[in-house]
Design an enzyme around this catalytic site. Structure first.
Site, PDB file in Angstrom:
ATOM      1  N   TYR A 114       0.856  -1.187   0.000  1.00 62.97           N
ATOM      2  CA  TYR A 114       0.000   0.000   0.000  1.00 62.97           C
ATOM      3  C   TYR A 114       0.892   1.238   0.000  1.00 62.97           C
ATOM      4  O   TYR A 114       1.946   1.243  -0.621  1.00 62.97           O
ATOM      5  CB  TYR A 114      -0.966  -0.075   1.188  1.00 62.97           C
ATOM      6  CG  TYR A 114      -2.142   0.862   1.075  1.00 62.97           C
ATOM      7  CD1 TYR A 114      -2.926   0.894  -0.083  1.00 62.97           C
ATOM      8  CD2 TYR A 114      -2.466   1.718   2.109  1.00 62.97           C
ATOM      9  CE1 TYR A 114      -3.996   1.758  -0.204  1.00 62.97           C
ATOM     10  CE2 TYR A 114      -3.551   2.584   2.009  1.00 62.97           C
ATOM     11  CZ  TYR A 114      -4.304   2.604   0.841  1.00 62.97           C
ATOM     12  OH  TYR A 114      -5.362   3.463   0.727  1.00 62.97           O
ATOM     13  N   LYS A 169     -21.075 -19.338  -9.842  1.00 61.21           N
ATOM     14  CA  LYS A 169     -20.348 -19.199 -11.100  1.00 61.21           C
ATOM     15  C   LYS A 169     -18.911 -18.773 -10.825  1.00 61.21           C
ATOM     16  O   LYS A 169     -17.959 -19.305 -11.421  1.00 61.21           O
ATOM     17  CB  LYS A 169     -21.047 -18.142 -11.962  1.00 61.21           C
ATOM     18  CG  LYS A 169     -20.710 -18.212 -13.428  1.00 61.21           C
ATOM     19  CD  LYS A 169     -21.592 -19.230 -14.117  1.00 61.21           C
ATOM     20  CE  LYS A 169     -21.442 -19.180 -15.614  1.00 61.21           C
ATOM     21  NZ  LYS A 169     -22.431 -20.020 -16.294  1.00 61.21           N
ATOM     22  N   GLU A 211     -24.650 -13.038 -17.698  1.00 58.96           N
ATOM     23  CA  GLU A 211     -25.286 -14.226 -17.145  1.00 58.96           C
ATOM     24  C   GLU A 211     -26.745 -13.937 -16.799  1.00 58.96           C
ATOM     25  O   GLU A 211     -27.060 -12.909 -16.192  1.00 58.96           O
ATOM     26  CB  GLU A 211     -24.545 -14.649 -15.872  1.00 58.96           C
ATOM     27  CG  GLU A 211     -24.951 -15.986 -15.321  1.00 58.96           C
ATOM     28  CD  GLU A 211     -24.373 -17.131 -16.113  1.00 58.96           C
ATOM     29  OE1 GLU A 211     -24.908 -18.250 -16.005  1.00 58.96           O
ATOM     30  OE2 GLU A 211     -23.381 -16.933 -16.842  1.00 58.96           O
ATOM     31  N   GLY A 271     -35.209 -18.736 -28.031  1.00 60.80           N
ATOM     32  CA  GLY A 271     -34.735 -17.678 -27.151  1.00 60.80           C
ATOM     33  C   GLY A 271     -33.240 -17.500 -27.268  1.00 60.80           C
ATOM     34  O   GLY A 271     -32.628 -17.829 -28.294  1.00 60.80           O
ATOM     35  N   ALA A 272     -32.620 -17.018 -26.197  1.00 62.96           N
ATOM     36  CA  ALA A 272     -31.188 -16.716 -26.229  1.00 62.96           C
ATOM     37  C   ALA A 272     -30.360 -17.954 -26.520  1.00 62.96           C
ATOM     38  O   ALA A 272     -29.513 -17.965 -27.416  1.00 62.96           O
ATOM     39  CB  ALA A 272     -30.769 -16.090 -24.909  1.00 62.96           C
ATOM     40  N   ALA A 273     -30.591 -19.029 -25.752  1.00 60.63           N
ATOM     41  CA  ALA A 273     -29.803 -20.247 -25.943  1.00 60.63           C
ATOM     42  C   ALA A 273     -30.084 -20.883 -27.299  1.00 60.63           C
ATOM     43  O   ALA A 273     -29.156 -21.273 -28.016  1.00 60.63           O
ATOM     44  CB  ALA A 273     -30.095 -21.234 -24.815  1.00 60.63           C
ATOM     45  N   ASN A 363     -34.595 -27.794 -18.089  1.00 60.96           N
ATOM     46  CA  ASN A 363     -34.171 -28.230 -16.771  1.00 60.96           C
ATOM     47  C   ASN A 363     -35.058 -27.592 -15.699  1.00 60.96           C
ATOM     48  O   ASN A 363     -35.334 -26.394 -15.791  1.00 60.96           O
ATOM     49  CB  ASN A 363     -32.710 -27.805 -16.559  1.00 60.96           C
ATOM     50  CG  ASN A 363     -31.923 -28.813 -15.754  1.00 60.96           C
ATOM     51  OD1 ASN A 363     -32.488 -29.729 -15.169  1.00 60.96           O
ATOM     52  ND2 ASN A 363     -30.611 -28.636 -15.723  1.00 60.96           N
ATOM     53  N   ASN A 393     -22.851 -26.219 -19.005  1.00 58.27           N
ATOM     54  CA  ASN A 393     -22.000 -25.091 -19.397  1.00 58.27           C
ATOM     55  C   ASN A 393     -20.669 -25.043 -18.661  1.00 58.27           C
ATOM     56  O   ASN A 393     -19.715 -24.428 -19.154  1.00 58.27           O
ATOM     57  CB  ASN A 393     -22.730 -23.762 -19.154  1.00 58.27           C
ATOM     58  CG  ASN A 393     -23.845 -23.533 -20.141  1.00 58.27           C
ATOM     59  OD1 ASN A 393     -24.287 -24.452 -20.808  1.00 58.27           O
ATOM     60  ND2 ASN A 393     -24.304 -22.305 -20.219  1.00 58.27           N
TER      61      ASN A 393
END
Length: 491
Positions: A114, A169, A211, A271-273, A363, A393
């Site tokens: 520091y 995650k 995410e 959709g997105a996936a 899922n 994933n």
């Protein structure tokens, strides 16, 4: 599809029971007769007249766990003490922490770590901002960013409720790739605000992992951030899923002896996936694809097409099919579902081509019961851990970001994602490959480093790295960065 006991719904029940008699036998009988599974039974205290027993039970749901407790309570002579949910216990106080890499033992350590010593490092970075990658955590840090609008299968539950997922995650980034990831949960679902916030915090990170942001906003947010930032932006719900699906499909085709350019693919979910999977499959060589959503097959003459669906209509369904998903799947070689439970049945799978491949990824409840699908399909995969071939994933994002960070890449593109998918597929050897093993376990020791090496090579070949991108071996799954590979800044 029947729900089975799972460790994710496990409980530990503390019981006081008589020291004599068949108390232990009565406990296991009560649990098993209720449909639960005893996974542990420990005597934690003993006296002349009583025993204290902690019994750990896997249940199928929270309600099922409560039923089991009541069954135990009904045993003569048994007194129920504490009941602990093991999953909640793991989350107490959060699952991650920040720790110092260097000890602060004395005044000398403090003055270098520091003030006043740190000021010299700050000025070096001010003169050459690229040195932040060498002299700060930036080089190994990823922001895991969400607005809580599409968390798992739970929907729009908000940023605070999303935090346990983002912590998890971050823990996976560290465990499988040695990356320091930081949960960033934003209390806004306005695309302009999200883009502005991420741009503002980007200097502290070498990559952005978006995410659980709902479609179609996630497309716009990702595109704008990729345009604005000089670090890779990766929406895992889209591209992580797409990469692992392509890897699994590559190996499934090896099992059934079909070529990717010859197969007819039918997808449920736009959709997105679903959109990301479709785009990557097309880039990888799929030529015959049809997509269905809740309103049926996507085709050019549908009147409800938004920009995303219009793109799908223009790039798929060459034969102009209309009608329902059930009609479209007849004769198809591959079904990929990222939509909703139980949209197909056994007769639908039986109507597919010989040696059919079924990826039912909704899922926790898939588009078709996997056990039923396996009666006629050659290869079946799900997103669940209690069936073979789990499309997960976590097989992808740690290695992808490890490769991007090691290359100091400024972007992530389709070629890098295809390289990741091919690398993941190769971790299953010819000797290991079969209908029940087309994709490796998330704990396979070679997954992250193999994917990372492929992505790093693709990133450097694309010129995505900075001028000072280091040339060094990719670290192991939980390896640390090789600091010797980063030249010392001469001040």
């Amino acid at each position: 599809m029947a729900t089975v006991p799972s460790v994710s719904n496990s409980i530990t029940v503390r019981l006081e029971v008589p020291a004599s008699g068949g108390a232990v036998s009565n406990i296991t009988t009560a649990v098993e007769s209720s449909g639960g599974s005893v996974t542990g039974l420990d005597v934690t205290a003993s006296g002349l007249e009583s025993l204290r027993i902690d019994v750990t039970v896997a249940a199928a749901s929270v309600a099922h766990g409560e039923e089991i407790v009541e069954k135990l309570r009904a045993i003569d002579g048994v007194t129920i003490g504490k009941v602990s949910d093991r999953t909640f216990l793991m989350h107490l106080g959060g699952k991650i922490e920040m720790s110092s890499k260097l000890p602060i033992r004395n005044r000398d350590d403090l003055s270098m770590i520091y003030t006043p010593g740190v000021a010299r490092v700050c000025m070096a970075i001010a003169e050459n901002p690229e040195d932040a990658r060498r002299l700060t955590i930036k080089r190994n840090s990823v922001a895991v960013v969400t607005d809580g609008s599409a968390v798992l299968g739970l929907g729009n539950i908000g940023p605070q409720a999303a935090l346990p997922v983002m912590e998890g995650k971050a823990a996976l980034f560290k465990r499988f790739a040695g990356i320091d990831a930081w949960p960033i949960c934003l209390d806004t679902q306005d695309a302009d605000e999200i883009v502005a916030i991420v741009k503002a915090i980007a200097p502290g990170f070498a990559g952005i992992n978006l995410e659980d942001i709902s479609a179609p906003r996630c497309f716009e947010i990702e595109a704008r951030l990729r345009e604005a930032l000089d670090i890779p932006v990766f929406h895992d719900d889209q591209h992580g899923t797409a990469i692992v699906v392509l890897a699994a499909l590559t190996n499934a085709l090896r099992v059934v002896g079909k070529e990717i350019g010859d197969i007819r693919v039918v997808m449920s979910g736009a959709g997105a996936a679903g959109t990301a999977i479709l785009k990557l499959l097309l880039a990888a060589g799929v030529e015959h694809a049809t997509v269905a959503d809740v309103h049926g097959v996507v085709h050019r003459d549908r009147e409800d097409l938004n920009d995303s669906l219009r793109w799908i209509a223009e790039h798929t369904n060459r034969s102009g099919r209309t009608g329902s998903l059930k009609e479209a799947v007849a004769g198809a070689d591959v079904f990929i579902g990222v939509s909703a439970p139980n949209v197909l049945d056994g007769d639908d799978i039986a109507s597919m081509a010989d040696n059919a491949i079924v990826f039912a990824l909704a899922n926790p409840d898939p588009e078709v019961d996997p056990a039923v699908a396996r009666q006629t399909a050659a290869v079946v995969a799900t997103g669940r851990s209690d069936f073979p071939n789990q499309i997960n994933n976590v097989l992808v994002f740690p290695g992808v970001f490890r490769g991007l960070l090691d290359a100091q890449s400024r972007t992530v593109n389709t070629e890098m994602m295809i390289a990741a998918a091919r690398a993941l597929a190769t971790t299953v050897t010819d000797e290991q490959l079969n209908a029940n093993y087309i994709i490796p376990s998330v704990f396979h020791p070679d997954v992250a480093k193999t994917v990372a090496a492929a992505v790093r090579e693709a990133a450097l070949a694309a010129g995505g790295g900075g001028e000072t991108a280091p040339s060094r071996p990719t670290p192991g799954i939980v390896g640390t960065l090789d600091t010797a590979a980063f030249p010392v800044v001469k001040l």
